[in-house]
Scaffold this motif. Structure first.
Motif, PDB file in Angstrom:
ATOM      1  N   CYS A   1      -5.851   0.624   5.660  1.00  0.00           N
ATOM      2  CA  CYS A   1      -6.230   2.037   5.584  1.00  0.00           C
ATOM      3  C   CYS A   1      -7.260   2.297   4.500  1.00  0.00           C
ATOM      4  O   CYS A   1      -7.691   3.418   4.301  1.00  0.00           O
ATOM      5  CB  CYS A   1      -4.995   2.900   5.348  1.00  0.00           C
ATOM      6  SG  CYS A   1      -4.315   2.750   3.694  1.00  0.00           S
TER       7      CYS A   1
ATOM      8  N   CYS B   1       0.855  -1.178   0.000  1.00  0.00           N
ATOM      9  CA  CYS B   1       0.000   0.000   0.000  1.00  0.00           C
ATOM     10  C   CYS B   1       0.897   1.236   0.000  1.00  0.00           C
ATOM     11  O   CYS B   1       1.780   1.356   0.840  1.00  0.00           O
ATOM     12  CB  CYS B   1      -0.881  -0.008   1.243  1.00  0.00           C
ATOM     13  SG  CYS B   1      -1.820   1.499   1.447  1.00  0.00           S
TER      14      CYS B   1
ATOM     15  N   CYS C   1       0.117   3.129   3.538  1.00  0.00           N
ATOM     16  CA  CYS C   1       0.522   2.612   4.855  1.00  0.00           C
ATOM     17  C   CYS C   1       1.478   1.433   4.751  1.00  0.00           C
ATOM     18  O   CYS C   1       1.885   0.885   5.768  1.00  0.00           O
ATOM     19  CB  CYS C   1      -0.699   2.225   5.671  1.00  0.00           C
ATOM     20  SG  CYS C   1      -1.524   0.750   5.075  1.00  0.00           S
TER      21      CYS C   1
ATOM     22  N   ASN D   1       1.025  -1.587   4.000  1.00  0.00           N
ATOM     23  CA  ASN D   1       0.450  -2.906   4.230  1.00  0.00           C
ATOM     24  C   ASN D   1       0.409  -3.649   2.884  1.00  0.00           C
ATOM     25  O   ASN D   1       0.599  -3.041   1.836  1.00  0.00           O
ATOM     26  CB  ASN D   1      -0.962  -2.704   4.802  1.00  0.00           C
ATOM     27  CG  ASN D   1      -1.615  -3.996   5.197  1.00  0.00           C
ATOM     28  OD1 ASN D   1      -0.935  -4.956   5.505  1.00  0.00           O
ATOM     29  ND2 ASN D   1      -2.933  -4.020   5.170  1.00  0.00           N
TER      30      ASN D   1
HETATM   31 ZN   LIG Z   1      -2.890   1.040   3.354  1.00  0.00          ZN
END
Ligand SMILES: [Zn+2]
Ligand SMILES: [Zn+2]
Ligand SMILES: [Zn+2]
Ligand SMILES: [Zn+2]
Lengths: 177, 580
Positions: B127, B86, B89, B91
């Motif tokens: 997120c 991501c 964030c 992830n």
């Molecule tokens: Zn994210």
């Protein structure tokens, strides 16, 4: 102010387990699931929970205000979260161990991430599709893409629990319908 | 801050003496035991700073695909399957299908069929960033890396880099002709004398060097002309030797002018300044963290950040720098967390932990009734955790033996710290700020046995004075200044239990002392050796091994340094002690 008398209004299609702490004037809508070990305290004003919500184990929902605390439909309160928010809309998720103070009102399609703390000193309204995530409780707006599939999954989750929970837990009945 | 023990690795230094622990630079020499290795050949401690490292596998941490090292470079060190990070964030992203068309009345029509439909997009569960926000959608949910490749490849830096590679390609190809590479490696001196290039391989080997020097000698606009006569004569001679000068390189023309790189999102320059000037919300500027992992300079705008392929991880083997024996070697498979070879120091050296019984009662002291009432004091003693000047404290060192034979241990506190410790504080403290007493005579730590692990409840104590009588002999000498909060016997062997021996020490803190209370402790231990030949190959290994002279011939002694950190010395004004 004297605490209100206990009065539980649980819809016949709601599943509220026996081992749940209820205090005060509480209304629980159709299809809502309350897992064992959850706590719902209407200390002063009443609490009204809509339909098809899921309230998991050791969730604590508290109303400290005089006004009615309204929780909408299709909300998911994950294990160990704490909600004092006076108003929660629809299709929100409060993740595991997240905490929301009574100064925050939650609109719709918000997600409070795991362990996030929302405790502003001033009153605040979380707009639709607000995401709160990460250790610093960062925020962003979700585009909303995929919400239909997610809502569908939420409904299936509720249906599954409504079928399975009563098989393994004693279920509590309200004072009236 | 809990007290800690770290072990010294001399890192091949000629003098095995550790640096004074109060110097900030000394932290490079001290390591937690679990990060250290032990070379059996050299009989020496090795740390991550001195071992040599080689990669044994590259793999994707998300899909655990083992990437052949041949394709690592081609795939630019990132997973070329369906693994993305991501951009918001970091992830891991997942591929999801789009919702069926909305009824448009704002009210969700549930339940619906869960079957999503194209287009597909990448979506962050944490997120809720999704790639449709930045206009990236896919017709089918497979082969995403290839589909995303065009975004990556169209980055101006990436194009520029490809162009550079293309530019140098002919020269690299010429340089890697069969005979040339080996000979240029074998005779690096030949490059310096192009005039003696009688053989063809000399001509080839000089081509890269000559090309580079030609490129360096070329005029740079705006920079004063610099043509050293040597360089000129060399290149002139090289040119005379050949009809076509293959050393000369065509001038490289960049795709883009660097001064307006930021206009196309390359980062830096006036375009970024303009953007920053007009920023209204801090969130519209991508944070450094969000841009840090990118291969190329990217735009400052949050809305421009793109999903990245997940960087590959590697499993590494480590070798002893002296004897090149492998110290640790993981199993090849990415899923496996085992090791084929694992020579970790924790299997050779006694593990030492330190505790301050006045701050937190150890399980041992609670059981034996030495500590204050456990639960109450543990919670309330937060204020008491600090060490205060002018006080004395006892501390416990627990030594645990990993060997299958008992060891004889001898501790010492060399005076490394005392001479130089005053420089660490602003105060001109002339005297050593603290004094440490630890048991100086030899004591035993019992052998490790698997059985110990199972009968934790059956404690075995040998605390009789007959056995350890002499050990705590120097305890009385320091007690004149110390508070008698320490028990009568605070220095010496306190307890033996399974393969752990707990010894007590005492520290007296001077009134001027400030900063962290750290001191060097030398640990010597003697063990039964299976190998009768004492290894002397550990020269520079610092931790000396010598066949014991006064013991049976099959024992060996190993010694190493540790630094004991007891915590921060905090001046107190609340302390109203009569002698404080
Ligand atoms: Zn994210
Ligand atoms: Zn080292
Ligand atoms: Zn992967
Ligand atoms: Zn070695």
């Amino acid at each position: 102010m004297a605490p209100t008398r206990d009065k539980f209004t649980i819809h016949s299609r709601a599943v509220v387990c026996q081992d749940v702490e209820l205090r005060g004037d509480i209304t629980i809508g159709a299809g809502t699931i309350v897992h064992p070990k959850a706590t719902i305290y209407a200390i002063v004003g009443p609490i009204v929970i809509g339909s098809n919500c899921i309230i998991e184990e050791s969730v604590i929902i508290v109303n400290r205000r005089k006004e009615i605390m309204r929780i909408g439909d299709d909300n998911l309160f994950e294990i160990g979260c704490r909600v004092d928010s006076p108003a929660v809309g629809n299709f929100n998720t409060v993740s595991t161990r997240a905490r929301i103070h009574h100064t925050v009102r939650v609109s719709n399609f918000c997600i409070i991430g795991a362990g996030c703390l929302l405790a502003p000193t001033e009153d605040e309204v979380l707009g639709d599709y607000t995401m709160v995530y990460g250790p610093a409780a960062e925020r962003r707006k979700w585009s909303g893409r995929g919400r239909v599939q997610e809502a569908d999954l939420r409904r299936k989750h509720v249906e599954y629990l409504r079928e399975m929970l009563p098989k393994f837990n004693r279920v509590r009945r309200g004072d009236g319908m | 801050m809990t007290p800690s023990v770290q072990y010294h690795c001399p890192c091949l230094a000629s003098a095995p003496v550790p640096p004074p622990p109060h110097l900030p630079s000394s932290s490079y020499s001290f390591h937690p035991l679990h990060t250290l290795f032990f070379c059996e050949e050299c009989d020496a401690i090795r740390c991550n700073r001195c071992v040599s490292v080689e990669v044994s596998t590259y793999y994707c941490p998300n899909c655990l695909f083992e990437v052949p090292s041949a394709s690592v470079r081609a795939e630019k060190n990132r997973c070329a399957r369906n693994c993305f990070m991501c951009p918001n964030c970091r992830n891991t992203l997942t591929v999801v299908a789009s919702d069926p068309p909305d009824t448009g009345d704002g009210r969700l029509t549930v339940p619906v069929s869960t079957v999503g439909e194209p287009p597909f997009y990448l979506y962050c569960n944490h997120c809720r960033w999704d790639s449709a926000e930045v206009g990236i959608v896919f017709e089918k949910p497979t082969g995403l890396a290839a589909q995303l490749q065009r975004y990556e490849d169209s980055a101006p830096d990436s194009l520029e880099f490809d162009r550079l590679k293309e530019h140098f390609e002919p020269f690299l190809r010429a340089a890697s002709l069969p005979s040339s590479l080996s000979s240029s490696m074998a005779h690096p001196g030949s490059v310096v004398h192009p005039s003696s290039a009688a053989h063809s391989h000399h001509l080839h080997s000089s081509s890269i060097t000559a090309a580079a020097s030609a490129a360096l000698a070329r005029d740079i606009p705006g920079v004063g002309k610099y043509t050293p006569s040597l360089a000129r004569s060399t290149s002139a001679r090289a040119g005379r030797d050949r009809s076509v000068n293959k050393d000369e390189m065509a001038e490289y023309r960049s795709r883009l002018d660097i001064t307006n790189a930021s206009v196309v999102g390359g980062g830096g320059g006036d375009a970024d300044v303009e953007f920053i000037k007009r920023v209204e919300k801090i969130s519209s500027v991508a944070s450094l963290e969000q841009r840090w992992g990118n291969s190329w300079a990217t735009s400052l705008r949050t809305r421009d950040i793109r999903p990245q392929r997940i960087p590959l991880h590697s499993k590494r083997s480590k070798r002893c720098p002296v004897c090149t024996h492998i110290l640790i070697k993981p199993e090849q498979k990415a899923q496996s967390v085992r090791y084929k070879i694992k020579l970790v120091a924790a299997n050779y050296l006694p593990a030492i932990t330190v505790a301050l019984p006045h701050t937190f009662p150890t399980p041992e002291t609670v059981k034996r009734g030495l500590g204050k009432p456990a639960s109450a004091s543990a919670a309330n003693d937060r204020s008491n955790v600090a060490l205060h000047p002018g006080e004395s404290y006892s501390f416990h060192l627990a030594l645990t033996n990993p060997l299958y034979d008992p060891i004889q241990v001898r501790l010492a506190t060399p005076r490394v710290h005392a001479t130089s410790s005053s420089s660490g504080t602003q105060e001109k403290a002339r005297r050593p700020p603290f004094g440490v007493s630890i048991p100086t005579s030899t004591f035993t730590v019992a052998a490790f046995a698997e059985a110990w692990e199972y009968d934790e409840d059956e404690e075995m104590y040998w605390t009789d004075e007959e056995e350890f009588g002499g050990v705590g002999s120097n305890r009385g000498s320091r007690n004149k200044e110390g508070k008698s909060k320490a028990k009568a016997k605070s220095v010496g062997v306190l307890e033996k239990r399974a393969n752990t021996t707990i010894v007590g020490g005492e520290v007296i803190i001077g009134k001027e002392a400030r900063g962290r209370l750290k001191f060097i402790m030398l640990v010597q231990y003697t063990y039964r050796s299976d190998d009768p030949v004492p290894s002397e190959s550990g020269e520079g290994g610092g931790a000396d091994t010598k066949a014991s002279t006064n013991k049976a011939p099959e024992t060996k002694t190993f010694e190493f340094y540790t630094v004991i950190d007891l915590g921060e010395i905090i001046p107190t004004k609340l302390d109203g002690d009569p002698d404080g």
